[in-house]
Design an enzyme around this catalytic site. Structure first.
Site, PDB file in Angstrom:
ATOM      1  CG  HIS A   3      -2.274   0.583   0.944  1.00 17.78           C
ATOM      2  ND1 HIS A   3      -2.455   1.750   0.221  1.00 17.78           N
ATOM      3  CD2 HIS A   3      -3.533   0.168   1.287  1.00 17.78           C
ATOM      4  CE1 HIS A   3      -3.744   2.020   0.147  1.00 17.78           C
ATOM      5  NE2 HIS A   3      -4.421   1.090   0.779  1.00 17.78           N
ATOM      6  CB  ALA A   4       4.333   2.023   1.063  1.00 23.86           C
TER       7      ALA A   4
END
Length: 488
Positions: free
Chosen positions: A152-153
């Site tokens: 998700h980063a």
């Protein structure tokens, strides 16, 4: 280990740093089921020529400096470390079967259950390695499936769906990109008539927006620190993100949702989805704890909202070249969606009306922007540790997470292999229940990830949601027949 290249490092965004904290280390899983096992070499070739490997996030290592701050450092990609080929068949428990079964001896349902459990196990036991860029592609050839794992980063659902679609083509036109439908935003419409009437309407609209923003922003703060949902049989909490998971799929037909949309003016698919979840959870709680809950018990959901200047799925090439007004990465806010338990049987359309009223108020506020701003402020002033604590506490104080992403209108193909379904989920959270819906070519499939020691029967929960939509559809059709009969 990939060898770094000589370019200057780029610092992570505040949201990127949040998703790298141990308690909020979130990986997005996207399951694509093909009509054939697919060609591994063709898939690798497709990736090599795709926009994905041109994007800095997908060809950078995560590194930390001596002060502990995270940076992206460009590197060369070794595809053999990112593309993981699994030839063996899996059973429904996600375990490898010693002997391959003959072609055609398993059902599509068994294949789906096996792949779902494989992804559920990945969500709690297999974080992405930081010695290579934070993405992987698992090819489950025996099940005709590919599983993209993307941290998700690297970006949110809108960014990553844009990335995926840029690598695909329409099934009926090998040279055409998939067609998408952008999200719609509410507008202030000037009415016809006298100017003072329009001015009064606009002023009233503005005052309501201010009021809703203040109320919902205060609610967000209280939920992040003090107020939590009452305990039910679907409640998670501190440490639950580490518990074993099970993943199931609830399947809907978009045409059924469109029928339900006709129940009242201006209803959206998101309203229908929220109504289905509200009604389905009441049905499920009646099954698990009959006569044990008080009428009107509140359960709070966390929903992610895209807050880019340009709504909907973005033009990826413009995002990569920074020619778009929309920013790549994580650009979303949070809204809280309360659902209330009501003893069934009940009028299913009442759940829809309550859902629409709730969603309309949330949309008529700036609470999504407030949540993004407050998270960014905490990250900037206090650091990722305290921002993580704030986010984690919010999740512990609520009952579920829900999201809805718009997918392609028509069937698509990837590396020449037609895709029959696309499903998306994330790694586990401290909540015991997360739901992620994605529409594709007239269908909508919702991945339901549960902590199986808390929710032992997610298949029944999925059926509660499916039956809720069908009952809503029947109620709308029944009311339309009554109206037609009375007008004759």
């Amino acid at each position: 280990m990939a060898s770094p290249v000589t370019t200057s490092d780029e610092p992570l965004t505040p949201a990127g740093r949040l998703f790298l904290q141990p308690q909020t280390n979130v990986v997005i899983h996207c399951i694509l089921r093909g009509q054939s096992p697919g060609d591994v070499d063709a898939m690798k070739s497709n990736i090599k020529s795709s926009l994905m490997v041109q994007h800095p996030r997908f060809c950078s290592l995560l590194v930390r400096d001596k002060n502990g701050f995270e940076h992206w450092r460009r590197t060369h990609i070794d595809l053999d470390r990112h593309v993981i080929v699994i030839d063996k068949r899996l059973d429904r428990s996600g375990n490898f079967v010693d002997q391959d079964e003959p072609e055609g001896s398993t059902t599509e349902e068994a294949d789906e259950a096996a792949v779902n459990q494989y992804v559920a196990d990945l969500s709690v036991t297999c974080p992405l390695s930081v010695d290579k860029p934070l993405w992987e592609l698992h090819l489950l050839t025996a099940h005709k499936c590919a599983v993209f794992r993307i941290h998700h980063a690297l970006g949110d659902g809108i960014s990553l769906m844009s990335m995926l679609m840029a690598s695909c083509r329409r099934k009926d036109d090998a040279d055409a990109l998939p067609r998408m439908v952008p999200d719609k935003r509410p507008e202030i419409r000037g009415g016809k008539g006298r100017d003072w009437v329009w001015l009064f309407g606009a002023l009233w609209w503005f005052l309501k927006m201010v009021l809703h923003t203040l109320v919902f922003s205060m609610e967000f703060v209280l939920r992040s620190f003090f107020v939590s949902d009452e305990k039910t049989v679907i409640t998670g909490g501190d440490g639950v993100e580490l518990w074993p998971r099970k993943l199931v799929t609830a399947k809907f037909v978009l045409d059924d949702m469109k029928v339900v949309k006709r129940a009242a003016p201006h209803i959206t698919i998101n309203d229908v989805l929220f109504g289905v979840v509200s009604y389905g959870l009441s049905r499920y709680l009646d099954h698990r704890t009959p006569n044990a809950l008080r009428e009107g018990l509140r359960m709070t959901g966390v929903s992610m909202v895209n807050i880019r200047a340009q709504p909907g799925l973005q033009n990826l090439s413009k995002l990569i070249k920074n020619k778009s007004d929309a920013r790549w990465g994580n650009k979303f806010g949070v809204i809280l969606l309360p659902v209330y338990y009501h003893k069934t049987p009940n009028d299913p359309l009442e759940y829809l009306k309550r859902a629409k009223a709730t969603v309309d108020k949330k949309k008529h506020s700036l609470v999504a922007y407030f949540s993004y701003w407050i998270g960014d402020l905490v990250m900037s002033l206090l650091g990722s540790k305290y921002a993580c604590m704030l986010n984690y506490k919010l999740l512990c104080n609520t009952s579920f997470t829900i999201s809805n992403v718009v997918g392609p209108l028509e069937e698509i193909s990837l590396a020449g292999n037609p895709i029959s379904s696309i499903k998306v989920s994330t790694s586990s959270l401290p909540q015991a229940l997360t739901m992620h819906m994605l529409s594709y070519a007239g269908k909508a499939e919702m991945q339901i990830l549960v902590a199986k020691d808390i929710i032992p029967d997610p298949e029944f929960l999925a059926k509660c949601f499916e039956d809720a939509l069908l009952e809503m559809k029947e109620a709308v059709l029944g009311s339309n027949k009554s109206i037609d009969k009375n007008t004759k």
